[in-house]
Write a protein that holds these residues in place. Structure first.
Motif, PDB file in Angstrom:
ATOM      1  N   GLU A 103      60.775   5.147 -21.849  1.00 38.45           N
ATOM      2  CA  GLU A 103      60.473   3.913 -21.124  1.00 38.45           C
ATOM      3  C   GLU A 103      59.189   4.101 -20.347  1.00 38.45           C
ATOM      4  O   GLU A 103      58.948   5.153 -19.771  1.00 38.45           O
ATOM      5  CB  GLU A 103      61.619   3.577 -20.171  1.00 38.45           C
ATOM      6  N   ASN A 105      56.801   2.722 -17.272  1.00 39.87           N
ATOM      7  CA  ASN A 105      56.598   1.898 -16.084  1.00 39.87           C
ATOM      8  C   ASN A 105      55.385   2.464 -15.367  1.00 39.87           C
ATOM      9  O   ASN A 105      55.464   3.513 -14.730  1.00 39.87           O
ATOM     10  CB  ASN A 105      57.828   1.910 -15.177  1.00 39.87           C
ATOM     11  N   ASP A 287      60.717   4.754  -5.852  1.00 38.59           N
ATOM     12  CA  ASP A 287      60.982   4.199  -7.173  1.00 38.59           C
ATOM     13  C   ASP A 287      62.242   3.346  -7.063  1.00 38.59           C
ATOM     14  O   ASP A 287      63.351   3.860  -6.920  1.00 38.59           O
ATOM     15  CB  ASP A 287      61.183   5.329  -8.189  1.00 38.59           C
ATOM     16  N   GLU A 289      63.997   1.748  -9.113  1.00 39.48           N
ATOM     17  CA  GLU A 289      65.001   1.853 -10.171  1.00 39.48           C
ATOM     18  C   GLU A 289      65.810   3.142 -10.110  1.00 39.48           C
ATOM     19  O   GLU A 289      66.894   3.215 -10.692  1.00 39.48           O
ATOM     20  CB  GLU A 289      64.338   1.708 -11.538  1.00 39.48           C
ATOM     21  N   SER A 290      65.300   4.157  -9.435  1.00 36.75           N
ATOM     22  CA  SER A 290      66.027   5.423  -9.399  1.00 36.75           C
ATOM     23  C   SER A 290      66.358   5.901  -7.992  1.00 36.75           C
ATOM     24  O   SER A 290      67.102   6.857  -7.826  1.00 36.75           O
ATOM     25  CB  SER A 290      65.215   6.518 -10.112  1.00 36.75           C
ATOM     26  N   CYS A 317      60.758  -8.776  -8.456  1.00 37.91           N
ATOM     27  CA  CYS A 317      62.139  -8.659  -8.934  1.00 37.91           C
ATOM     28  C   CYS A 317      62.265  -8.878 -10.440  1.00 37.91           C
ATOM     29  O   CYS A 317      63.154  -8.297 -11.072  1.00 37.91           O
ATOM     30  CB  CYS A 317      63.064  -9.606  -8.170  1.00 37.91           C
ATOM     31  N   LEU A 320      62.619  -5.782 -12.671  1.00 36.88           N
ATOM     32  CA  LEU A 320      63.729  -4.864 -12.419  1.00 36.88           C
ATOM     33  C   LEU A 320      65.001  -5.347 -13.100  1.00 36.88           C
ATOM     34  O   LEU A 320      65.143  -6.527 -13.437  1.00 36.88           O
ATOM     35  CB  LEU A 320      63.971  -4.750 -10.910  1.00 36.88           C
ATOM     36  N   ASP A 321      65.934  -4.434 -13.284  1.00 34.89           N
ATOM     37  CA  ASP A 321      67.240  -4.794 -13.822  1.00 34.89           C
ATOM     38  C   ASP A 321      68.019  -5.600 -12.786  1.00 34.89           C
ATOM     39  O   ASP A 321      67.815  -5.459 -11.581  1.00 34.89           O
ATOM     40  CB  ASP A 321      68.024  -3.543 -14.196  1.00 34.89           C
ATOM     41  N   VAL A 324      69.684  -3.705  -9.937  1.00 36.83           N
ATOM     42  CA  VAL A 324      68.725  -3.211  -8.945  1.00 36.83           C
ATOM     43  C   VAL A 324      68.335  -4.332  -7.990  1.00 36.83           C
ATOM     44  O   VAL A 324      68.232  -4.132  -6.772  1.00 36.83           O
ATOM     45  CB  VAL A 324      67.472  -2.625  -9.630  1.00 36.83           C
ATOM     46  N   THR A 328      69.192  -4.339  -4.021  1.00 38.06           N
ATOM     47  CA  THR A 328      68.101  -4.440  -3.044  1.00 38.06           C
ATOM     48  C   THR A 328      68.367  -5.551  -2.036  1.00 38.06           C
ATOM     49  O   THR A 328      68.256  -5.355  -0.821  1.00 38.06           O
ATOM     50  CB  THR A 328      66.769  -4.696  -3.768  1.00 38.06           C
ATOM     51  N   LYS A 367      62.407  -8.420 -16.920  1.00 36.12           N
ATOM     52  CA  LYS A 367      63.818  -8.123 -17.193  1.00 36.12           C
ATOM     53  C   LYS A 367      64.792  -9.099 -16.537  1.00 36.12           C
ATOM     54  O   LYS A 367      65.902  -9.286 -17.013  1.00 36.12           O
ATOM     55  CB  LYS A 367      64.159  -6.708 -16.692  1.00 36.12           C
TER      56      LYS A 367
END
Length: 445
Positions: A103, A105, A287, A289-290, A317, A320-321, A324, A328, A367
């Motif tokens: 992936e 990013n 990050d 996402e993680s 936003c 992002l998934d 996530v 947030t 996303k």
């Protein structure tokens, strides 16, 4: 009555509709068109065709310029092997079933966020053409940032040529070049131009910050002064911490920018290049996402979750998934009373297959979108309750339980209201293209 239609959904209305503020954003003040008599016939039959020729001219110059960059691109990619938009770094993401997928990013790499650069240029253009743009910092940063991102020799010069040509296109025709292309040639797929969307949302987010500060100041009259937080999430090239008088000259405001490491590194370099003082801002790399952004924010800075906080999450936003995004937003419910988070979102139709593929090619795929705003807010509140009000302790050494304050919609703008408030008109025609994309949403406790 739905949450999004409640009478409370007017957080920014009073400030945005102040006559002087509204006029500064919606009056056409400069250009050849201002010297001509107002006439719909003149605009459609003379200036309209002229804009076609100027548009063709700009496209020709840009195409030639892009082709002339080919040696630089090949040199950067194959000889120097520099990471760039044409040589995207990738990382392996391991899923719960143990499978690894590649992936990309760019935000977390030395390339930084490419999609953050275009809004910077839009804000710069709107300020320079003197027709509603309020971001006087953007042109200072844009001088040092290429539209192609880093590591492409010669691309900064082409970027400057683009800004000059598109600026004069507006002076002559009253039309923003990119929006002109989107409206005339891509309207079946795209219902908004980059200028219309970016400029309108920039003005709204400014109103959110200024309205929040005004409410904090009103609470303090006659009482003890209270600190408050202004947090720019996924900051990119956001300039509010350097230009909004309500916060840069306010001793009670604590300013933070949270962003991916690569994007933040490039932003700080551009601030240094433009000799802009950023000593009053705390930069926090994260990050989304993680990592848990609020844990990172508290453990690496003096951020206090118990204080009233406004979180600005502009243009982020949809990269992002969904989980996530909800995670947030739900964390805002555990901050001090009166806290709020402002963000813009896409409608589901924006995530068409072609859009996903085209954004994936530049390393930042779309996303996330919202189908039903009310259901989404309910889902965020349920997510907060499921987390049990758990937040990191101030010293970062453990966790503490905070009260979860349900979030409610305090402002929700769709395109028609955004145009009325923030986009200038000439001869009954908006100077930027904005028909439909989603909206801007403010959730507060």
């Amino acid at each position: 009555m739905s949450l999004s239609e409640s009478e409370s959904a007017s957080y920014t209305a009073a400030l945005a509709n102040e006559p002087s503020r509204h006029h500064s954003r919606t009056a056409v003040r400069f250009g050849i068109i201002t010297l001509l008599p107002k006439s719909s016939f003149l605009d459609k039959c003379i200036i309209g065709p002229l804009s076609l020729f100027t548009g063709i001219g700009i496209t020709t110059v840009l195409t030639t310029g892009y082709l002339s960059l080919t040696p630089s691109i090949l040199f950067s990619k194959y000889i120097m092997k520099w990471p760039s938009i044409f040589n995207l770094p990738s990382r392996t993401i391991t899923s719960s079933d143990g499978n690894g997928t590649e992936e990309t990013n760019t935000s977390n790499t030395i390339v930084g966020s490419i999609t953050a650069i275009k809004p910077l240029y839009v804000r710069s253009q709107m300020y320079l053409v003197q027709n509603g743009g309020m971001d006087f910092i953007a042109p200072l940063l844009a001088k040092h940032v290429s539209l192609f991102g880093p590591n492409i020799p010669g691309s900064l010069l082409l970027s400057h040529v683009y800004t000059i040509l598109t600026r004069w296109n507006f002076y002559l025709t009253g039309r923003m070049f990119a929006d002109q292309l989107a409206e005339n040639f891509m309207s079946k797929r795209i219902k908004f131009g980059e200028t219309g969307m970016v400029h309108a949302r920039t003005c709204w987010f400014d109103d959110v910050v200024d309205s929040f500060v005004k409410k904090q100041d009103e609470k303090e009259e006659g009482g003890p002064q209270t600190k408050f937080n202004v947090v720019i999430l996924g900051a990119g090239y956001d300039t509010r911490c350097y230009r909004l008088k309500s916060i840069i000259k306010n001793d009670n405001a604590k300013l933070y920018e949270v962003d991916a490491a690569g994007s933040q590194r490039n932003k700080k370099q551009s601030l240094r290049d433009a000799t802009i003082d950023a000593s009053h801002v705390t930069f926090v790399p994260c990050d989304f996402e993680s990592q848990d952004w609020i844990k990172v924010l508290q453990s690496t800075s003096d951020f206090e979750a118990s204080l009233p906080s406004v979180f600005i999450w502009e243009g982020v936003c949809y990269y992002l998934d969904r989980e996530v995004v909800m995670s947030t937003i739900s964390k805002v419910a555990m901050c001090g009373k009166g806290s709020c988070i402002a963000f813009d979102y896409f409608d589901e139709w924006c995530l068409a297959e072609w859009a996903r593929k085209s954004t994936k090619r530049v390393g930042e795929p779309w996303k996330f979108a919202i189908e039903d705003v009310d259901e989404f807010v309910i889902g965020c509140n349920e997510y907060s309750l499921a987390m049990g009000g758990v937040a990191p302790s101030k010293d970062g050494g453990g966790e503490s339980t905070l009260a979860v304050l349900p979030l409610r919609i305090t402002d929700h703008l769709r395109c028609e209201e955004m145009k009325r408030r923030y986009i200038a008109k000439w001869n009954g025609r908006y100077i930027a293209y904005l028909e439909e994309f989603g909206g801007c949403l403010l959730l507060g406790s």
